[in-house]
Write a protein that holds these residues in place. Structure first.
Motif, PDB file in Angstrom:
ATOM      1  N   GLN A 194       0.833  -1.205   0.000  1.00  0.00           N
ATOM      2  CA  GLN A 194       0.000   0.000   0.000  1.00  0.00           C
ATOM      3  C   GLN A 194       0.869   1.256   0.000  1.00  0.00           C
ATOM      4  N   GLU A 195       1.962   1.214   0.744  1.00  0.00           N
ATOM      5  CA  GLU A 195       2.881   2.355   0.803  1.00  0.00           C
ATOM      6  C   GLU A 195       3.450   2.657  -0.574  1.00  0.00           C
ATOM      7  N   ALA A 196       3.791   1.599  -1.317  1.00  0.00           N
ATOM      8  CA  ALA A 196       4.314   1.790  -2.678  1.00  0.00           C
ATOM      9  C   ALA A 196       3.279   2.478  -3.560  1.00  0.00           C
ATOM     10  N   SER A 197       2.027   2.049  -3.438  1.00  0.00           N
ATOM     11  CA  SER A 197       0.955   2.662  -4.226  1.00  0.00           C
ATOM     12  C   SER A 197       0.763   4.124  -3.848  1.00  0.00           C
ATOM     13  N   GLU A 198       0.830   4.396  -2.547  1.00  0.00           N
ATOM     14  CA  GLU A 198       0.642   5.767  -2.073  1.00  0.00           C
ATOM     15  C   GLU A 198       1.774   6.689  -2.516  1.00  0.00           C
ATOM     16  N   LYS A 199       2.934   6.110  -2.782  1.00  0.00           N
ATOM     17  CA  LYS A 199       4.067   6.900  -3.277  1.00  0.00           C
ATOM     18  C   LYS A 199       4.003   7.093  -4.792  1.00  0.00           C
ATOM     19  N   GLY A 200       2.938   6.585  -5.387  1.00  0.00           N
ATOM     20  CA  GLY A 200       2.740   6.799  -6.816  1.00  0.00           C
ATOM     21  C   GLY A 200       3.235   5.693  -7.710  1.00  0.00           C
ATOM     22  N   ILE A 201       3.669   4.588  -7.128  1.00  0.00           N
ATOM     23  CA  ILE A 201       4.138   3.469  -7.947  1.00  0.00           C
ATOM     24  C   ILE A 201       2.929   2.680  -8.430  1.00  0.00           C
ATOM     25  N   SER A 202       2.737   2.668  -9.739  1.00  0.00           N
ATOM     26  CA  SER A 202       1.593   1.948 -10.305  1.00  0.00           C
ATOM     27  C   SER A 202       2.028   0.888 -11.314  1.00  0.00           C
ATOM     28  N   GLY A 203       3.243   1.018 -11.808  1.00  0.00           N
ATOM     29  CA  GLY A 203       3.786   0.034 -12.740  1.00  0.00           C
ATOM     30  C   GLY A 203       5.043  -0.591 -12.165  1.00  0.00           C
ATOM     31  N   VAL A 204       5.197  -1.881 -12.372  1.00  0.00           N
ATOM     32  CA  VAL A 204       6.370  -2.573 -11.841  1.00  0.00           C
ATOM     33  C   VAL A 204       7.036  -3.386 -12.949  1.00  0.00           C
ATOM     34  N   PRO A 205       8.363  -3.615 -12.814  1.00  0.00           N
ATOM     35  CA  PRO A 205       9.186  -3.256 -11.656  1.00  0.00           C
ATOM     36  C   PRO A 205       9.483  -1.757 -11.599  1.00  0.00           C
ATOM     37  N   THR A 206       9.642  -1.264 -10.396  1.00  0.00           N
ATOM     38  CA  THR A 206      10.148   0.083 -10.164  1.00  0.00           C
ATOM     39  C   THR A 206      11.350  -0.029  -9.241  1.00  0.00           C
ATOM     40  N   TYR A 207      12.436   0.614  -9.637  1.00  0.00           N
ATOM     41  CA  TYR A 207      13.653   0.628  -8.832  1.00  0.00           C
ATOM     42  C   TYR A 207      13.739   1.980  -8.132  1.00  0.00           C
ATOM     43  N   VAL A 208      13.840   1.956  -6.819  1.00  0.00           N
ATOM     44  CA  VAL A 208      13.948   3.201  -6.061  1.00  0.00           C
ATOM     45  C   VAL A 208      15.361   3.294  -5.493  1.00  0.00           C
ATOM     46  N   PHE A 209      16.083   4.334  -5.915  1.00  0.00           N
ATOM     47  CA  PHE A 209      17.473   4.516  -5.504  1.00  0.00           C
ATOM     48  C   PHE A 209      17.544   5.502  -4.339  1.00  0.00           C
ATOM     49  N   ALA A 210      18.171   5.075  -3.252  1.00  0.00           N
ATOM     50  CA  ALA A 210      18.403   5.930  -2.081  1.00  0.00           C
ATOM     51  C   ALA A 210      17.107   6.552  -1.555  1.00  0.00           C
ATOM     52  N   GLN A 211      16.006   5.859  -1.759  1.00  0.00           N
ATOM     53  CA  GLN A 211      14.683   6.299  -1.280  1.00  0.00           C
ATOM     54  C   GLN A 211      14.249   7.649  -1.859  1.00  0.00           C
ATOM     55  N   LYS A 212      14.854   8.067  -2.987  1.00  0.00           N
ATOM     56  CA  LYS A 212      14.491   9.372  -3.538  1.00  0.00           C
ATOM     57  C   LYS A 212      14.328   9.401  -5.050  1.00  0.00           C
ATOM     58  N   TYR A 213      14.997   8.515  -5.781  1.00  0.00           N
ATOM     59  CA  TYR A 213      14.888   8.505  -7.239  1.00  0.00           C
ATOM     60  C   TYR A 213      14.266   7.182  -7.687  1.00  0.00           C
ATOM     61  N   ALA A 214      13.259   7.266  -8.527  1.00  0.00           N
ATOM     62  CA  ALA A 214      12.595   6.045  -8.999  1.00  0.00           C
ATOM     63  C   ALA A 214      12.768   5.883 -10.501  1.00  0.00           C
ATOM     64  N   VAL A 215      13.070   4.666 -10.911  1.00  0.00           N
ATOM     65  CA  VAL A 215      13.153   4.314 -12.327  1.00  0.00           C
ATOM     66  C   VAL A 215      12.152   3.185 -12.551  1.00  0.00           C
ATOM     67  N   SER A 216      11.211   3.407 -13.462  1.00  0.00           N
ATOM     68  CA  SER A 216      10.160   2.427 -13.693  1.00  0.00           C
ATOM     69  C   SER A 216      10.431   1.611 -14.952  1.00  0.00           C
TER      70      SER A 216
END
Length: 221
Positions: free
Chosen positions: A174-196
């Motif tokens: 749920q936390e991932a969804s709330e952070k705006g992640i809707s497509g996977v895989p998503t790689y989150v670097f250093a808890q600040k940069y996301a690459v989908s």
């Protein structure tokens, strides 16, 4: 011994997502390209199909509900099968008979993390599903998979019969969804940069090196 601060990479994905299967291989390939960069790789849960009940449903029903018909998925499947093959992975969609809810799979990955075997657990579950057509709703299949990577079979069987960590896995997804992640895989670097998306290993390697340099420069200030 590296004096660099390890880069945390959270891989948000689901074990029944074929691009996550491919994406896991690609992030591991990327890490091999930057062996001098210390990384802490975490696997975080995501529910690709949260509407699938805990007991699962037939693959035919699933494909009909999600894609309109079994035939409608065949063209999509062909492209994914080819992409998997290019990575040296095997995906045989015709073998999959049952679509699971992946709550228990994510619990196993969490429990394997406690013994440092989360990547192996995730890989085993994905191979069972994509390569072998394994039924991930079958507790015996899950227990054997856990035993294959070093968890105690009897202990896992007992824990699966309870609700242990169901709330935790659900909250993490749920936390991932709330952070705006809707497509996977998503790689989150250093808890600040996301690459989908299941990106090219070279691109991921550049991102790893770039973000590692940034966080270590900040730590040195």
């Amino acid at each position: 011994m590296s004096t660099l601060k390890p880069l945390q990479i959270d891989v948000v994905s689901d074990v029944v997502c074929p691009w996550c299967y491919i994406g896991k291989h690609r992030i591991e390939s990327a890490l091999a390209l930057v062996p001098d960069v210390p990384v802490k790789l975490n696997f975080r849960p995501f529910f690709l199909n949260p509407w699938v009940p805990r007991e699962g449903i037939s693959r035919e029903d699933y494909l009909t509900q999600k894609f309109g018909s079994v035939d409608a998925y065949k063209g999509i499947a062909g492209r994914v099968v080819a992409a998997a093959s290019e990575e040296g992975l095997v995906y045989k969609p015709e073998l999959v008979a049952r679509q699971p809810n992946t709550t228990d799979c994510h619990r196993l990955i969490l429990w394997a993390e406690a013994i440092g075997k989360a990547p192996e657990m995730k890989q085993r579950l994905m191979e069972l599903y994509f390569r072998d057509g394994g039924d991930l709703t079958d507790v015996n299949v899950l227990v054997q998979a856990a035993a294959d990577v070093g968890l105690d079979a009897d202990d896992v069987r007992k824990r699966l019969a309870t609700d242990e960590d169901v709330a935790r896995v659900s909250a993490d997804a749920q936390e991932a969804s709330e952070k705006g992640i809707s497509g996977v895989p998503t790689y989150v670097f250093a808890q600040k940069y996301a690459v989908s998306g299941a990106q090219d290993p070279n691109l991921l390697a550049r991102a790893i090196r770039q973000v590692s340099a940034e966080i270590n420069a900040q730590a040195a200030e």
